[in-house]
Design an enzyme around this catalytic site. Structure first.
Site, PDB file in Angstrom:
ATOM      1  CE  LYS A   1      -4.403  -6.547  -0.126  1.00  0.00           C
ATOM      2  NZ  LYS A   1      -4.911  -5.380  -0.397  1.00  0.00           N
TER       3      LYS A   1
ATOM      4  CG  HIS B   1     -19.140  -4.431  -8.316  1.00  0.00           C
ATOM      5  ND1 HIS B   1     -20.187  -4.229  -7.342  1.00  0.00           N
ATOM      6  CD2 HIS B   1     -20.388  -5.208  -8.861  1.00  0.00           C
ATOM      7  CE1 HIS B   1     -21.004  -4.581  -6.606  1.00  0.00           C
ATOM      8  NE2 HIS B   1     -21.980  -4.705  -8.201  1.00  0.00           N
ATOM      9  CG  ASP B   2     -18.811  -2.621 -15.082  1.00  0.00           C
ATOM     10  OD1 ASP B   2     -19.632  -3.142 -16.484  1.00  0.00           O
ATOM     11  OD2 ASP B   2     -17.582  -1.721 -14.800  1.00  0.00           O
TER      12      ASP B   2
ATOM     13  CB  THR C   1     -17.044  -4.577 -18.726  1.00  0.00           C
ATOM     14  OG1 THR C   1     -17.804  -4.283 -19.067  1.00  0.00           O
ATOM     15  CG2 THR C   1     -16.395  -3.531 -17.795  1.00  0.00           C
TER      16      THR C   1
ATOM     17  CD  GLN D   1      -7.852  -3.742   9.181  1.00  0.00           C
ATOM     18  OE1 GLN D   1      -8.843  -3.535   8.890  1.00  0.00           O
ATOM     19  NE2 GLN D   1      -6.904  -4.149   7.927  1.00  0.00           N
TER      20      GLN D   1
ATOM     21  NE  ARG E   1      -2.444  -0.303   7.769  1.00  0.00           N
ATOM     22  CZ  ARG E   1      -3.665   0.331   8.185  1.00  0.00           C
ATOM     23  NH1 ARG E   1      -3.406   1.571   8.820  1.00  0.00           N
ATOM     24  NH2 ARG E   1      -4.869  -0.726   8.694  1.00  0.00           N
TER      25      ARG E   1
ATOM     26  CG  ASP F   1      -2.062  -0.823   1.093  1.00  0.00           C
ATOM     27  OD1 ASP F   1      -2.449  -1.387  -0.115  1.00  0.00           O
ATOM     28  OD2 ASP F   1      -2.572  -1.692   2.375  1.00  0.00           O
TER      29      ASP F   1
ATOM     30  N   PRO G   1     -21.273  -8.507 -17.023  1.00  0.00           N
ATOM     31  CG  PRO G   1     -22.153 -10.459 -17.030  1.00  0.00           C
ATOM     32  CD  PRO G   1     -22.209  -8.935 -16.270  1.00  0.00           C
TER      33      PRO G   1
ATOM     34  CG  LEU H   1      -7.168  -4.332 -10.255  1.00  0.00           C
ATOM     35  CD1 LEU H   1      -7.295  -4.846 -11.288  1.00  0.00           C
ATOM     36  CD2 LEU H   1      -6.846  -3.133  -9.736  1.00  0.00           C
ATOM     37  CE  LYS H   2     -11.413  -4.794  -1.814  1.00  0.00           C
ATOM     38  NZ  LYS H   2     -10.117  -4.500  -1.735  1.00  0.00           N
TER      39      LYS H   2
HETATM   40  O1  C5P Z   1      -2.259  -1.801   6.765  1.00  0.00           O
HETATM   41  P1  C5P Z   1      -3.422  -3.809   7.413  1.00  0.00           P
HETATM   42  O2  C5P Z   1      -2.507  -5.292   6.893  1.00  0.00           O
HETATM   43  O3  C5P Z   1      -3.989  -3.482   7.926  1.00  0.00           O
HETATM   44  O4  C5P Z   1      -3.543  -3.822   5.631  1.00  0.00           O
HETATM   45  C1  C5P Z   1      -4.023  -4.969   5.150  1.00  0.00           C
HETATM   46  C2  C5P Z   1      -4.045  -4.517   3.730  1.00  0.00           C
HETATM   47  O5  C5P Z   1      -5.593  -6.109   3.398  1.00  0.00           O
HETATM   48  C3  C5P Z   1      -4.802  -3.275   2.503  1.00  0.00           C
HETATM   49  O6  C5P Z   1      -4.817  -3.880   1.793  1.00  0.00           O
HETATM   50  C4  C5P Z   1      -5.966  -3.759   3.376  1.00  0.00           C
HETATM   51  O7  C5P Z   1      -7.124  -2.728   1.582  1.00  0.00           O
HETATM   52  C5  C5P Z   1      -7.156  -4.675   2.472  1.00  0.00           C
HETATM   53  N1  C5P Z   1      -7.877  -5.591   3.368  1.00  0.00           N
HETATM   54  C6  C5P Z   1      -8.333  -5.300   4.155  1.00  0.00           C
HETATM   55  N2  C5P Z   1      -9.241  -5.962   4.463  1.00  0.00           N
HETATM   56  C7  C5P Z   1     -10.369  -6.513   3.504  1.00  0.00           C
HETATM   57  C8  C5P Z   1      -9.967  -6.514   2.178  1.00  0.00           C
HETATM   58  C9  C5P Z   1      -8.968  -6.304   2.326  1.00  0.00           C
HETATM   59  O8  C5P Z   1      -7.471  -4.892   5.116  1.00  0.00           O
HETATM   60  N3  C5P Z   1     -11.345  -6.729   4.241  1.00  0.00           N
END
Ligand code: C5P
Length: 233
Positions: free
Chosen positions: A31, A62-63, A67, A190, A211, A9, A65, A59-60
């Protein structure tokens, strides 16, 4: 042994590459999410692939089919190994994604479904769906089952849902869990975190760690601690 996915990230190319250089070969996948992809572009994937890295392209999608199938083909051509779609796009969208991924054969991306965003509470889900939602857990399992029937290789879910999902989806599905922290580590934003051991015991087979490694003053040492925790399970 569970795979370790490091969430890259970073806001730009230079910081992302600096982090990858510091971590060496310690991660099984990186990722690449919307932030880095929107800044650096598809080259984020091809550059990391050239360096021998495996990529989870989050990229999640959502569109419609057609596309989504096109986007999956593009991601497959870049060399993404794992790719996310929103389960809420429905069975036909998911099937289109899975079929497009299979066109690339065994080297095509494995498709993962995102069920409910963990940022959403039952009240917000109810507002979107226009019906009463008491808790998100059963909705996550329901969406995961639907996505699996439509052909996904696995799901992304909080470690706290991993046990229910493993039970619902069986042993062959991938259960990929973010929100991982070492015992006593900072939670950041989180709310529902889990240690590597707890996530693996609950049935997760890919852990996404951001992180806890990337924000550590010594990311390489932090990565070793996460690995040790995974191996101690
Ligand atoms: O820094 P951290 O360990 O919290 O990052 C978790 C990663 O997983 C981030 O890229 C976050 O966007 C992603 N993520 C998440 N929860 C989800 C889906 C993805 O934390 N449900």
């Amino acid at each position: 042994m569970a795979d370790l996915i490091i969430a890259l990230d970073a806001p730009d190319r230079d910081r992302a590459l600096a982090l990858v250089d510091r971590l060496g070969s310690g991660a099984d996948h990186y990722k690449v999410g919307l932030e880095l992809f929107s800044r650096w572009g598809p080259e984020a994937v091809t550059t990391l692939r050239e360096r021998g890295k495996r990529i989870f392209l989050d990229l999640k999608l959502h569109d419609i089919p057609n596309t989504v199938a096109g986007a999956v083909r593009s991601a497959a051509a870049l060399g993404a190994g794992l790719l996310t779609v929103h389960a809420a796009g429905g069975s036909r969208m998911i099937q289109a994604a899975v079929e497009a991924a299979r066109e690339s054969g065994p080297r095509g991306p494995r498709i993962l479904a995102v069920t409910l965003l963990t940022s959403m509470d039952p009240h917000e889900v109810a507002g979107v769906w226009g019906r009463q939602v008491e808790s998100t857990g059963p909705e996550v399992v329901r969406l995961a089952r639907m996505a699996r029937q439509a052909g996904v290789d696995g799901v992304v879910a909080s470690a706290l849902e991993a046990r229910a999902l493993r039970g619902a989806l069986g042993p062959d599905a991938l259960v990929v869990t973010p929100g991982i922290r070492l015992p006593g580590g900072t939670r950041h934003d989180q709310r529902r975190v889990s240690t590597p051991q707890a996530a693996i015991r609950a049935g997760a087979d890919h852990l996404v760690v951001g992180r806890a490694v990337t924000a550590d003053p010594d990311p390489a040492a932090a990565l070793v601690r996460v690995r040790q925790a995974m191996e101690a399970t």
